[in-house]
Motif scaffolding. Structure first.
Motif, PDB file in Angstrom:
ATOM      1  N   TRP A 117      32.793 -24.416 -18.457  1.00 41.22           N
ATOM      2  CA  TRP A 117      32.574 -24.764 -16.949  1.00 41.22           C
ATOM      3  C   TRP A 117      32.132 -23.288 -16.278  1.00 41.22           C
ATOM      4  CZ3 TRP A 117      37.069 -24.907 -19.889  1.00 41.22           C
ATOM      5  CH2 TRP A 117      38.052 -23.959 -19.562  1.00 41.22           C
ATOM      6  N   THR A 118      32.506 -22.434 -16.864  1.00 38.18           N
ATOM      7  CA  THR A 118      32.459 -20.767 -16.456  1.00 38.18           C
ATOM      8  C   THR A 118      30.700 -20.803 -16.270  1.00 38.18           C
ATOM      9  OG1 THR A 118      34.019 -19.952 -17.632  1.00 38.18           O
ATOM     10  CG2 THR A 118      32.434 -18.506 -16.755  1.00 38.18           C
ATOM     11  N   LEU A 119      30.071 -21.298 -17.073  1.00 36.25           N
ATOM     12  CA  LEU A 119      28.452 -21.307 -16.840  1.00 36.25           C
ATOM     13  C   LEU A 119      28.092 -22.031 -15.496  1.00 36.25           C
ATOM     14  CD1 LEU A 119      25.536 -20.170 -17.800  1.00 36.25           C
ATOM     15  CD2 LEU A 119      25.483 -22.407 -18.983  1.00 36.25           C
ATOM     16  N   TRP A 120      28.621 -22.839 -15.405  1.00 36.49           N
ATOM     17  CA  TRP A 120      28.226 -24.002 -14.247  1.00 36.49           C
ATOM     18  C   TRP A 120      28.975 -23.438 -13.151  1.00 36.49           C
ATOM     19  CZ3 TRP A 120      24.265 -25.877 -15.876  1.00 36.49           C
ATOM     20  CH2 TRP A 120      23.942 -26.339 -17.132  1.00 36.49           C
ATOM     21  N   GLN A 121      30.107 -22.797 -12.998  1.00 37.69           N
ATOM     22  CA  GLN A 121      30.652 -22.289 -11.865  1.00 37.69           C
ATOM     23  C   GLN A 121      29.587 -21.181 -11.358  1.00 37.69           C
ATOM     24  OE1 GLN A 121      34.330 -20.956 -13.789  1.00 37.69           O
ATOM     25  NE2 GLN A 121      35.481 -22.480 -12.317  1.00 37.69           N
ATOM     26  N   ILE A 122      29.269 -20.427 -12.235  1.00 41.94           N
ATOM     27  CA  ILE A 122      28.304 -19.187 -11.889  1.00 41.94           C
ATOM     28  C   ILE A 122      26.941 -19.588 -11.544  1.00 41.94           C
ATOM     29  CG2 ILE A 122      26.612 -17.595 -12.982  1.00 41.94           C
ATOM     30  CD1 ILE A 122      28.888 -16.603 -15.009  1.00 41.94           C
ATOM     31  N   ILE A 123      26.429 -21.009 -12.099  1.00 43.98           N
ATOM     32  CA  ILE A 123      25.250 -21.207 -11.381  1.00 43.98           C
ATOM     33  C   ILE A 123      25.403 -22.056  -9.809  1.00 43.98           C
ATOM     34  CG2 ILE A 123      23.695 -23.436 -11.613  1.00 43.98           C
ATOM     35  CD1 ILE A 123      23.669 -22.769 -14.751  1.00 43.98           C
ATOM     36  N   SER A 124      26.497 -22.673  -9.903  1.00 43.58           N
ATOM     37  CA  SER A 124      26.883 -23.261  -8.567  1.00 43.58           C
ATOM     38  C   SER A 124      26.928 -21.945  -7.254  1.00 43.58           C
ATOM     39  CB  SER A 124      28.211 -23.826  -8.547  1.00 43.58           C
ATOM     40  OG  SER A 124      28.266 -24.879  -9.481  1.00 43.58           O
ATOM     41  N   TRP A 125      27.690 -21.069  -7.710  1.00 40.59           N
ATOM     42  CA  TRP A 125      28.037 -20.010  -6.745  1.00 40.59           C
ATOM     43  C   TRP A 125      26.622 -19.046  -6.477  1.00 40.59           C
ATOM     44  CZ3 TRP A 125      33.429 -19.179  -9.273  1.00 40.59           C
ATOM     45  CH2 TRP A 125      34.321 -20.099  -8.249  1.00 40.59           C
ATOM     46  N   ILE A 126      25.720 -19.146  -7.584  1.00 42.92           N
ATOM     47  CA  ILE A 126      24.586 -18.099  -7.359  1.00 42.92           C
ATOM     48  C   ILE A 126      23.699 -19.165  -6.377  1.00 42.92           C
ATOM     49  CG2 ILE A 126      22.571 -17.740  -8.283  1.00 42.92           C
ATOM     50  CD1 ILE A 126      23.905 -16.733 -10.888  1.00 42.92           C
ATOM     51  N   ILE A 127      23.687 -20.266  -6.524  1.00 44.76           N
ATOM     52  CA  ILE A 127      22.707 -21.168  -5.619  1.00 44.76           C
ATOM     53  C   ILE A 127      23.188 -21.018  -4.076  1.00 44.76           C
ATOM     54  CG2 ILE A 127      22.028 -23.665  -5.031  1.00 44.76           C
ATOM     55  CD1 ILE A 127      21.975 -24.143  -8.150  1.00 44.76           C
ATOM     56  N   ILE A 128      24.600 -21.095  -4.136  1.00 44.36           N
ATOM     57  CA  ILE A 128      25.201 -20.907  -2.672  1.00 44.36           C
ATOM     58  C   ILE A 128      25.010 -19.686  -2.156  1.00 44.36           C
ATOM     59  CG2 ILE A 128      27.428 -20.910  -1.479  1.00 44.36           C
ATOM     60  CD1 ILE A 128      28.448 -23.095  -3.491  1.00 44.36           C
ATOM     61  N   GLY A 129      25.270 -18.496  -2.983  1.00 45.56           N
ATOM     62  CA  GLY A 129      24.890 -17.168  -2.739  1.00 45.56           C
ATOM     63  C   GLY A 129      23.482 -16.957  -2.128  1.00 45.56           C
ATOM     64  N   LEU A 130      22.386 -17.603  -2.780  1.00 44.61           N
ATOM     65  CA  LEU A 130      21.162 -17.483  -2.400  1.00 44.61           C
ATOM     66  C   LEU A 130      20.795 -18.317  -1.354  1.00 44.61           C
ATOM     67  CD1 LEU A 130      19.261 -18.186  -5.983  1.00 44.61           C
ATOM     68  CD2 LEU A 130      19.521 -15.866  -4.773  1.00 44.61           C
ATOM     69  N   LEU A 131      21.408 -19.551  -1.134  1.00 48.01           N
ATOM     70  CA  LEU A 131      21.240 -20.172   0.261  1.00 48.01           C
ATOM     71  C   LEU A 131      21.902 -19.480   1.384  1.00 48.01           C
ATOM     72  CD1 LEU A 131      22.171 -23.868  -0.807  1.00 48.01           C
ATOM     73  CD2 LEU A 131      19.870 -23.009  -0.262  1.00 48.01           C
ATOM     74  N   SER A 132      23.014 -18.867   1.232  1.00 48.59           N
ATOM     75  CA  SER A 132      23.698 -18.031   2.284  1.00 48.59           C
ATOM     76  C   SER A 132      22.848 -16.663   2.319  1.00 48.59           C
ATOM     77  CB  SER A 132      24.988 -17.739   2.170  1.00 48.59           C
ATOM     78  OG  SER A 132      25.083 -16.747   0.923  1.00 48.59           O
ATOM     79  N   GLY A 133      22.111 -16.232   1.510  1.00 46.55           N
ATOM     80  CA  GLY A 133      21.236 -15.218   1.507  1.00 46.55           C
ATOM     81  C   GLY A 133      19.865 -15.217   2.533  1.00 46.55           C
ATOM     82  N   LEU A 134      19.558 -16.750   2.344  1.00 38.79           N
ATOM     83  CA  LEU A 134      18.423 -17.198   3.142  1.00 38.79           C
ATOM     84  C   LEU A 134      18.789 -17.457   4.707  1.00 38.79           C
ATOM     85  CD1 LEU A 134      16.570 -19.735   0.746  1.00 38.79           C
ATOM     86  CD2 LEU A 134      16.023 -17.436   1.297  1.00 38.79           C
ATOM     87  N   LEU A 135      20.058 -18.135   5.033  1.00 34.37           N
ATOM     88  CA  LEU A 135      20.654 -17.971   6.076  1.00 34.37           C
ATOM     89  C   LEU A 135      20.600 -16.682   6.794  1.00 34.37           C
ATOM     90  CD1 LEU A 135      23.612 -20.667   6.001  1.00 34.37           C
ATOM     91  CD2 LEU A 135      21.379 -20.707   7.166  1.00 34.37           C
ATOM     92  N   GLY A 136      21.234 -15.750   6.203  1.00 36.80           N
ATOM     93  CA  GLY A 136      21.257 -14.268   6.834  1.00 36.80           C
ATOM     94  C   GLY A 136      19.896 -13.831   7.092  1.00 36.80           C
ATOM     95  N   LYS A 137      18.586 -14.312   6.705  1.00 27.18           N
ATOM     96  CA  LYS A 137      17.296 -13.770   7.037  1.00 27.18           C
ATOM     97  C   LYS A 137      17.096 -14.396   8.378  1.00 27.18           C
ATOM     98  CE  LYS A 137      15.633 -12.622   2.712  1.00 27.18           C
ATOM     99  NZ  LYS A 137      15.730 -10.903   2.868  1.00 27.18           N
ATOM    100  N   ILE A 138      17.904 -15.281   8.938  1.00 28.42           N
ATOM    101  CA  ILE A 138      17.536 -15.767  10.185  1.00 28.42           C
ATOM    102  C   ILE A 138      17.710 -14.565  11.024  1.00 28.42           C
ATOM    103  CG2 ILE A 138      18.217 -17.238  12.202  1.00 28.42           C
ATOM    104  CD1 ILE A 138      18.943 -19.345   9.820  1.00 28.42           C
ATOM    105  N   PRO A 139      16.933 -14.352  12.193  1.00 31.49           N
ATOM    106  CA  PRO A 139      17.158 -13.037  12.855  1.00 31.49           C
ATOM    107  C   PRO A 139      18.267 -13.043  13.764  1.00 31.49           C
ATOM    108  CG  PRO A 139      14.880 -13.840  13.276  1.00 31.49           C
ATOM    109  CD  PRO A 139      15.839 -14.797  12.333  1.00 31.49           C
ATOM    110  N   LYS A 140      18.684 -14.181  14.289  1.00 32.69           N
ATOM    111  CA  LYS A 140      19.793 -14.527  15.239  1.00 32.69           C
ATOM    112  C   LYS A 140      21.104 -14.396  14.459  1.00 32.69           C
ATOM    113  CE  LYS A 140      17.485 -16.656  19.000  1.00 32.69           C
ATOM    114  NZ  LYS A 140      17.241 -17.668  19.792  1.00 32.69           N
ATOM    115  N   LYS A 141      22.246 -13.696  15.076  1.00 29.48           N
ATOM    116  CA  LYS A 141      23.580 -13.990  14.378  1.00 29.48           C
ATOM    117  C   LYS A 141      23.936 -15.456  14.458  1.00 29.48           C
ATOM    118  CE  LYS A 141      28.045 -12.180  14.330  1.00 29.48           C
ATOM    119  NZ  LYS A 141      29.181 -11.554  15.026  1.00 29.48           N
ATOM    120  N   ILE A 142      24.578 -16.090  13.231  1.00 28.07           N
ATOM    121  CA  ILE A 142      24.690 -17.475  13.544  1.00 28.07           C
ATOM    122  C   ILE A 142      26.208 -17.346  13.594  1.00 28.07           C
ATOM    123  CG2 ILE A 142      25.148 -19.312  11.650  1.00 28.07           C
ATOM    124  CD1 ILE A 142      22.971 -17.888   9.800  1.00 28.07           C
TER     125      ILE A 142
END
Length: 170
Positions: free
Chosen positions: A68-93
């Motif tokens: 399960w460790t591999l799939w936890q890492i994959i899940s959290w990487i995807i969530i981190g990448l999505l949140s990083g894309l949210l951070g690219k929005i110029p306005k504060k969320i």
């Protein structure tokens, strides 16, 4: 990546690991997803992905590691990448929208881990997923609470870095 950013990642990883171990007595309630989301927003998607790998690997050394460790890492990487894309929005969320994203992330994490682990049990996927849905709900609610509590505090301490990052994007 400079030394300052690496130090911030190490501090956030320590916070996530200590939080995960401290809340291990509550099923699926852990601050890891919230810390990864906050990291992605402030430090960017690559930093969130590195934090996901570091936190999962080190915390699973304490709590137990397995397939399960591999799939936890994959899940959290995807969530981190999505949140990083949210951070690219110029306005504060607004924090409340981040909490909603945290709820979504809790269910997304549970879905990814369930998709990969149900085959081991030999059950039907829907039965396996529905049996784990209460735990995904605990994770989702925990994410929202951790984001509501931790985001203002972490943002305050990383305000200088966050302002520089957000001002450079405008």
């Amino acid at each position: 990546m400079n030394i300052y950013k690496i130090t911030l990642l190490a501090l956030l990883a320590a916070l996530a690991i200590v939080g995960r171990v401290s809340f291990a007595f509550l099923p699926n309630v852990q601050p890891v997803t919230a810390v990864i989301i906050i990291c992605g927003l402030i430090l960017g998607p690559l930093s969130a992905a590195l934090l996901a790998i570091l936190t999962t690997f080190l915390s699973n050394m304490i709590l137990g590691t397995g397939i399960w460790t591999l799939w936890q890492i994959i899940s959290w990487i995807i969530i981190g990448l999505l949140s990083g894309l949210l951070g690219k929005i110029p306005k504060k969320i607004p924090v409340i929208l981040l909490a909603v994203f945290g709820v979504f992330s809790g269910y997304f994490y549970g879905l990814i881990v369930s998709l990969t682990n149900y085959q081991i049990t030999g059950q039907n996927f829907y039965v396996y997923y529905l049996a784990g849905l209460p735990f995904d709900t605990y994770h989702a609610i925990g994410n929202a609470i951790f984001i509501l509590v931790m985001y203002p505090i972490i943002y305050h301490f990383l305000k200088k870095y966050a302002k520089e990052r957000f001002e450079l994007q405008r």
